[in-house]
Design a protein around this motif. Sequence first.
Motif, PDB file in Angstrom:
ATOM      1  N   VAL A   1       7.203 104.053  39.288  1.00  0.00           N
ATOM      2  CA  VAL A   1       8.333 104.926  38.866  1.00  0.00           C
ATOM      3  C   VAL A   1       8.525 106.479  39.559  1.00  0.00           C
ATOM      4  CG1 VAL A   1       9.691 106.079  36.923  1.00  0.00           C
ATOM      5  CG2 VAL A   1       8.687 103.966  36.767  1.00  0.00           C
ATOM      6  N   GLN A   2       9.413 106.798  40.302  1.00  0.00           N
ATOM      7  CA  GLN A   2       9.694 108.321  40.736  1.00  0.00           C
ATOM      8  C   GLN A   2      10.039 109.147  39.580  1.00  0.00           C
ATOM      9  OE1 GLN A   2      12.378 108.635  43.960  1.00  0.00           O
ATOM     10  NE2 GLN A   2      12.228 110.701  44.156  1.00  0.00           N
ATOM     11  N   LYS A   3       9.283 110.259  39.464  1.00  0.00           N
ATOM     12  CA  LYS A   3       9.742 111.209  38.481  1.00  0.00           C
ATOM     13  C   LYS A   3      10.911 111.802  38.520  1.00  0.00           C
ATOM     14  CE  LYS A   3       7.972 115.248  35.936  1.00  0.00           C
ATOM     15  NZ  LYS A   3       9.195 116.253  36.220  1.00  0.00           N
ATOM     16  N   GLY A   4      11.828 111.623  37.378  1.00  0.00           N
ATOM     17  CA  GLY A   4      13.262 112.367  37.168  1.00  0.00           C
ATOM     18  C   GLY A   4      14.302 111.130  38.035  1.00  0.00           C
ATOM     19  N   ASN A   5      13.567 110.012  38.375  1.00  0.00           N
ATOM     20  CA  ASN A   5      14.906 108.994  39.057  1.00  0.00           C
ATOM     21  C   ASN A   5      14.884 107.921  37.870  1.00  0.00           C
ATOM     22  OD1 ASN A   5      15.840 107.008  40.267  1.00  0.00           O
ATOM     23  ND2 ASN A   5      14.987 107.506  42.350  1.00  0.00           N
TER      24      ASN A   5
END
Length: 518
Positions: free
Chosen positions: A133-137
């Motif tokens: 997971v990409q932080k904030g995405n």
Amino acid sequence: MIKKCALAMGLVAGLSISMAATAESPEQWYADGQATLKAALAMQPNTRRAKNVILFVGDGMGISTVTATRIFDGQSRGETGEENRLAWEQLPYVALSKTYNTNLQTPDSAGTMSAMMTGVKTDYGVISVNQHVQKGNCNSSKGNAVVTLLEQAEDAGLATGIVSTARITHATPAATYAHAASRDWESDADLPAAAKAQGCKDIASQLMDFSHGDGVDVVLGGGRRNFLPVQSVDPEYPDQTGVRTDGRDLIAQWLRTKGSAFVWSGEQLSDLVSQGKTSKILGLFSPSHMAFDADRMSEPHVEPSLGDMTEAAIGVLQQRGAGYFLMVEAGRIDLAHHAGNAARALAEGQALNEAVARALAMVDLNETLVIVTADHSHVFTIGGNHAVRGNPVLGFVYEPNADGRPRTEPTLAKDGRPYTVLGYNNGKGFAARKGLAERWAQAPTAGRHVTVKTDTTQLNYHQESLVPLDYETHAAEDVAIYAGGPWAHLFHQTHEQNYIYHVMRHALGLDSQAVNKR
């Protein structure tokens, strides 16, 4: 608490430090060592299925914090302190936990608690999702949520509880029940427009919409504002409102469940528990984080202590009879350290000690696995050049004379100024009420400004730091794991932090779902 400790430190500073030492002798040291060995040889692993698991998390409680808390706790009773034992230090098994995140050497609470709750290490800043997971995405989190131990416990019919002195939507408690691409998404007001459009939910709403079992049974902590809409006035502070922009009153939603109750003060919690008529309790005792324990009694409405909340939670969860999982966080150890304020950090550690002691008095370690650990440490040190036995832990360093007896004046550094036992590698220094830029601009000369007349034991003192920053930071070293009860012997070496989940799951006899995706 602080006043009592200050009195004890006055005695220590006056060099009356032999209270514990008067009962010591070479013969006693040897006998104590033999007795400890005998007890260790008699220990037998408990391999029965755990009926209950209690996980205590001292947020930011590195080993230096444990040591300083031990001494602080002893000195608050007039003891020298070093010989003291905290409640969790009497548990039989101890190991170390490696705290790094998958993308950080020095971790944050979101990634570390997610590891403990899911069995899978992950990135910093994300809540119970994997490292893809990409932080904030928001979109990147879809299909990458990882089931938590609390969710599994609910699915297995166990009662569950969450206790924290931080906001209940803060990273550590959130990781027990929520899944998010950002720890910052505590209410819908914190969600970016893109995340809302892509269907991601804020952390507070995930707690209320929790779909496992019959929902979390006990929730006690801070963060009331995240559960109320902007048009709702806070029940305790009429000049404040909720922050939710979606119009949802999550507290009202909680109360629609049969047998549920809501409280917002320590008195209300005490009254409710004494009645013994509720099976589900939501207690939100502050709009944001709860008060520091050292300040708690001065609040307009006295908040419950961490020990009070822990005792209440165990009492309610035990009523179910089917077993339970409870997570208890001393969340404000971390926040006091970030302020470079050791006095409040150690008082928070002492409050955790009380909570663990009260829990141990209520449970049977033959059937309950109790774990006390930390998510990460801080750049907090305890030292001094041969500080004497009983040296005031919040005070200046006193070295011994050539004959080994304490000096009557604090030790001076090379700049001719005294220095404290406790310090921070970075942070606010002694800028208690001024911003860093203002402080450095007004400083008449470079260097330290502490003198022998500075009262370093007062509650608002900020220990000196080496590197000036707006706040003190986390550190990267290992933290301790203390454990007792069924399968506690599985903590036996230096472990990856996500291993804690696997021991808890095994002890409870739950089916492995560690990497299942929602």
